[in-house]
Design an enzyme around this catalytic site. Sequence first.
Site, PDB file in Angstrom:
ATOM      1  N   ASP A 135      17.630 -13.244  20.351  1.00 47.26           N
ATOM      2  CA  ASP A 135      16.288 -13.259  20.926  1.00 47.26           C
ATOM      3  C   ASP A 135      16.194 -14.409  21.915  1.00 47.26           C
ATOM      4  O   ASP A 135      16.462 -15.565  21.573  1.00 47.26           O
ATOM      5  CB  ASP A 135      15.247 -13.417  19.822  1.00 47.26           C
ATOM      6  CG  ASP A 135      13.855 -13.036  20.302  1.00 47.26           C
ATOM      7  OD1 ASP A 135      13.756 -12.237  21.245  1.00 47.26           O
ATOM      8  OD2 ASP A 135      12.868 -13.527  19.722  1.00 47.26           O
ATOM      9  N   HIS A 142       4.430 -17.694  28.299  1.00 44.26           N
ATOM     10  CA  HIS A 142       4.406 -17.970  26.860  1.00 44.26           C
ATOM     11  C   HIS A 142       5.009 -19.339  26.580  1.00 44.26           C
ATOM     12  O   HIS A 142       4.423 -20.162  25.855  1.00 44.26           O
ATOM     13  CB  HIS A 142       5.174 -16.891  26.103  1.00 44.26           C
ATOM     14  CG  HIS A 142       5.380 -17.201  24.646  1.00 44.26           C
ATOM     15  ND1 HIS A 142       4.369 -17.143  23.716  1.00 44.26           N
ATOM     16  CD2 HIS A 142       6.502 -17.585  23.966  1.00 44.26           C
ATOM     17  CE1 HIS A 142       4.835 -17.470  22.520  1.00 44.26           C
ATOM     18  NE2 HIS A 142       6.131 -17.744  22.647  1.00 44.26           N
ATOM     19  N   GLU A 211       4.955 -10.997  18.437  1.00 41.68           N
ATOM     20  CA  GLU A 211       5.452 -11.356  19.759  1.00 41.68           C
ATOM     21  C   GLU A 211       5.771 -10.074  20.527  1.00 41.68           C
ATOM     22  O   GLU A 211       6.568  -9.246  20.069  1.00 41.68           O
ATOM     23  CB  GLU A 211       6.684 -12.255  19.664  1.00 41.68           C
ATOM     24  CG  GLU A 211       6.360 -13.638  19.111  1.00 41.68           C
ATOM     25  CD  GLU A 211       7.488 -14.638  19.283  1.00 41.68           C
ATOM     26  OE1 GLU A 211       8.603 -14.210  19.662  1.00 41.68           O
ATOM     27  OE2 GLU A 211       7.266 -15.832  19.034  1.00 41.68           O
ATOM     28  N   ASP A 246       8.696  -9.154  17.649  1.00 46.02           N
ATOM     29  CA  ASP A 246       9.392 -10.171  16.856  1.00 46.02           C
ATOM     30  C   ASP A 246       8.361 -10.886  15.979  1.00 46.02           C
ATOM     31  O   ASP A 246       7.837 -11.942  16.334  1.00 46.02           O
ATOM     32  CB  ASP A 246      10.103 -11.158  17.782  1.00 46.02           C
ATOM     33  CG  ASP A 246      10.972 -12.141  17.019  1.00 46.02           C
ATOM     34  OD1 ASP A 246      11.571 -11.736  16.013  1.00 46.02           O
ATOM     35  OD2 ASP A 246      11.045 -13.312  17.436  1.00 46.02           O
ATOM     36  N   ARG A 250       4.294 -18.437  11.680  1.00 47.82           N
ATOM     37  CA  ARG A 250       4.220 -19.697  12.414  1.00 47.82           C
ATOM     38  C   ARG A 250       4.238 -20.925  11.506  1.00 47.82           C
ATOM     39  O   ARG A 250       4.799 -21.964  11.878  1.00 47.82           O
ATOM     40  CB  ARG A 250       2.957 -19.719  13.272  1.00 47.82           C
ATOM     41  CG  ARG A 250       2.876 -18.608  14.307  1.00 47.82           C
ATOM     42  CD  ARG A 250       4.038 -18.649  15.276  1.00 47.82           C
ATOM     43  NE  ARG A 250       3.866 -17.661  16.347  1.00 47.82           N
ATOM     44  CZ  ARG A 250       4.775 -17.389  17.269  1.00 47.82           C
ATOM     45  NH1 ARG A 250       5.931 -18.030  17.258  1.00 47.82           N
ATOM     46  NH2 ARG A 250       4.553 -16.477  18.191  1.00 47.82           N
ATOM     47  N   GLN A 253       7.794 -21.314  10.283  1.00 48.30           N
ATOM     48  CA  GLN A 253       8.598 -21.698  11.445  1.00 48.30           C
ATOM     49  C   GLN A 253       8.399 -23.174  11.801  1.00 48.30           C
ATOM     50  O   GLN A 253       9.368 -23.892  12.083  1.00 48.30           O
ATOM     51  CB  GLN A 253       8.214 -20.818  12.637  1.00 48.30           C
ATOM     52  CG  GLN A 253       8.991 -21.100  13.914  1.00 48.30           C
ATOM     53  CD  GLN A 253       8.511 -20.222  15.070  1.00 48.30           C
ATOM     54  OE1 GLN A 253       7.600 -19.427  14.921  1.00 48.30           O
ATOM     55  NE2 GLN A 253       9.133 -20.373  16.222  1.00 48.30           N
ATOM     56  N   LYS A 266      11.392 -16.158  11.063  1.00 47.61           N
ATOM     57  CA  LYS A 266      11.689 -15.078  11.986  1.00 47.61           C
ATOM     58  C   LYS A 266      12.522 -13.946  11.387  1.00 47.61           C
ATOM     59  O   LYS A 266      12.546 -12.845  11.934  1.00 47.61           O
ATOM     60  CB  LYS A 266      12.463 -15.641  13.191  1.00 47.61           C
ATOM     61  CG  LYS A 266      11.668 -16.565  14.073  1.00 47.61           C
ATOM     62  CD  LYS A 266      10.795 -15.784  15.029  1.00 47.61           C
ATOM     63  CE  LYS A 266      10.241 -16.668  16.121  1.00 47.61           C
ATOM     64  NZ  LYS A 266       9.477 -15.937  17.130  1.00 47.61           N
ATOM     65  N   THR A 270      11.784  -7.448  12.417  1.00 42.42           N
ATOM     66  CA  THR A 270      11.624  -7.237  13.854  1.00 42.42           C
ATOM     67  C   THR A 270      11.492  -5.730  14.051  1.00 42.42           C
ATOM     68  O   THR A 270      12.360  -4.978  13.609  1.00 42.42           O
ATOM     69  CB  THR A 270      12.830  -7.764  14.652  1.00 42.42           C
ATOM     70  OG1 THR A 270      12.977  -9.165  14.419  1.00 42.42           O
ATOM     71  CG2 THR A 270      12.649  -7.503  16.139  1.00 42.42           C
ATOM     72  N   GLU A 378      -0.904 -18.011  21.121  1.00 39.00           N
ATOM     73  CA  GLU A 378      -1.493 -18.374  22.411  1.00 39.00           C
ATOM     74  C   GLU A 378      -2.970 -18.002  22.476  1.00 39.00           C
ATOM     75  O   GLU A 378      -3.802 -18.793  22.941  1.00 39.00           O
ATOM     76  CB  GLU A 378      -0.755 -17.658  23.536  1.00 39.00           C
ATOM     77  CG  GLU A 378       0.693 -18.032  23.719  1.00 39.00           C
ATOM     78  CD  GLU A 378       1.366 -17.044  24.637  1.00 39.00           C
ATOM     79  OE1 GLU A 378       1.181 -17.153  25.867  1.00 39.00           O
ATOM     80  OE2 GLU A 378       2.058 -16.142  24.125  1.00 39.00           O
TER      81      GLU A 378
END
Length: 432
Positions: A135, A142, A211, A246, A250, A253, A266, A270, A378
């Site tokens: 990835d 972004h 994502e 994806d 958060r 992560q 992650k 997916t 975002e």
Amino acid sequence: MAESWVPVAPSSDFSLANIPFGIISTSADPTPHAAVAIGAEALDLKMLISQHGLEKTFPGIDGLEGVFSQPTLNAFARLGSGVHRSVRRRLQEILGTAPSSSSLLRDDEELRARALIAQKKVKMHLPMDIGDYTDFYAGYHHAHAVGVMFRGLQNALQPNYSHLPVGYHGRASSIVVSGTPIHRPVGQILLDPAAEPKQPTAGPSRRLDIELELGCFISRPNKMGESVDVNDANPGHIFGYVLLNDWSARDIQTWEYVPLGPFNGKNFATTISPWVVLADALKPFRAKAVDNPTPLQDYLKEQQTDNVFDIDLEVELTTADGGETVISRTSSKHLMWSFPQMIAHHTLGGCPLRTGDLLGSGTISGPGGEGESGSLLEMTHGGKREVLLSGMDARTFLKDGDTITLRGSAGPRGARVGFGECVGRVYTSLRR
């Protein structure tokens, strides 16, 4: 504008200009095998060849013996772009209304009934046997928005970002086809980042995100120790493209990514769309990357200046009670690096890519702020703002029962080239 004798709604992603390939199973043949999409139908290629014979269906095209009976498209992909192009053109002839079109399917009512199946009646499978998944982080807006969020405006992008396609190696075993349930991941979370000493807890992610990405499948492999020239990558090493979500936890992560990058935040899922749009089908929609730098390194310099695609993309969030809201619209022209550049960088040191390997573009966002963002991170400024949904609902991150649908297409009504839907619904964690 070429037309098909198969009914194709003007809004369909699967016009005669497209002809994407996928793997289906049916009630009549539960073994996964190859098909193409046309309108709301799936054309069963295994059935078509078995009834009419290989030479009559695809005259003069070598290497097709048995490839459409396989449970993945790897064998077909390995045959190369010349064969892909010839097969797609032949299928356009079979399905088209032009005077030169073949009537072998159109005029055979019994064969049509067997080979053309409503897509809602087929089961879709992963189109490729995916050995490896990488990835990238090629979405400029972004990367900039997230960088501002965590490091401030002056240090938004790391010094290497404009010099190479940044990426990480993902987990191929958790790539799933559209419609597969997504279970909320469990991991270590730091609930109070300010507390000392640090006291993480293990539990379900509270900041589950999405994502919006494009995925690219490799067709021709390169040998270990050999690199792929950026100008040979497309069409020489690219089979086709899919939509890719994806999923990202958060909070997991954030705690784990230092110093080696993404891991459990992650690797749990997916999602990709089931139909692979061939590289040739997207040629008319080439565009110059809006934010593409002029690389200092020769191995990243492309002769093709229109090196990305202008594909309209959108993200829809559907709540458990059925409320539907499109939360983002953007375009893939906002990628900073092209897939040929990603391939050239990936193989620079001699890394052997294999047929079926999947490359993700990284999150695609536009310059217009929240309405063009490819992630909730975002849109909500890291969870500080809510995204308003229909019915006076709101989100910072995903709740159980939420469904995310990605869509992408290009071209005019009646001749659209698109991917169909890439769908995943969030369920409670499987952890007991």
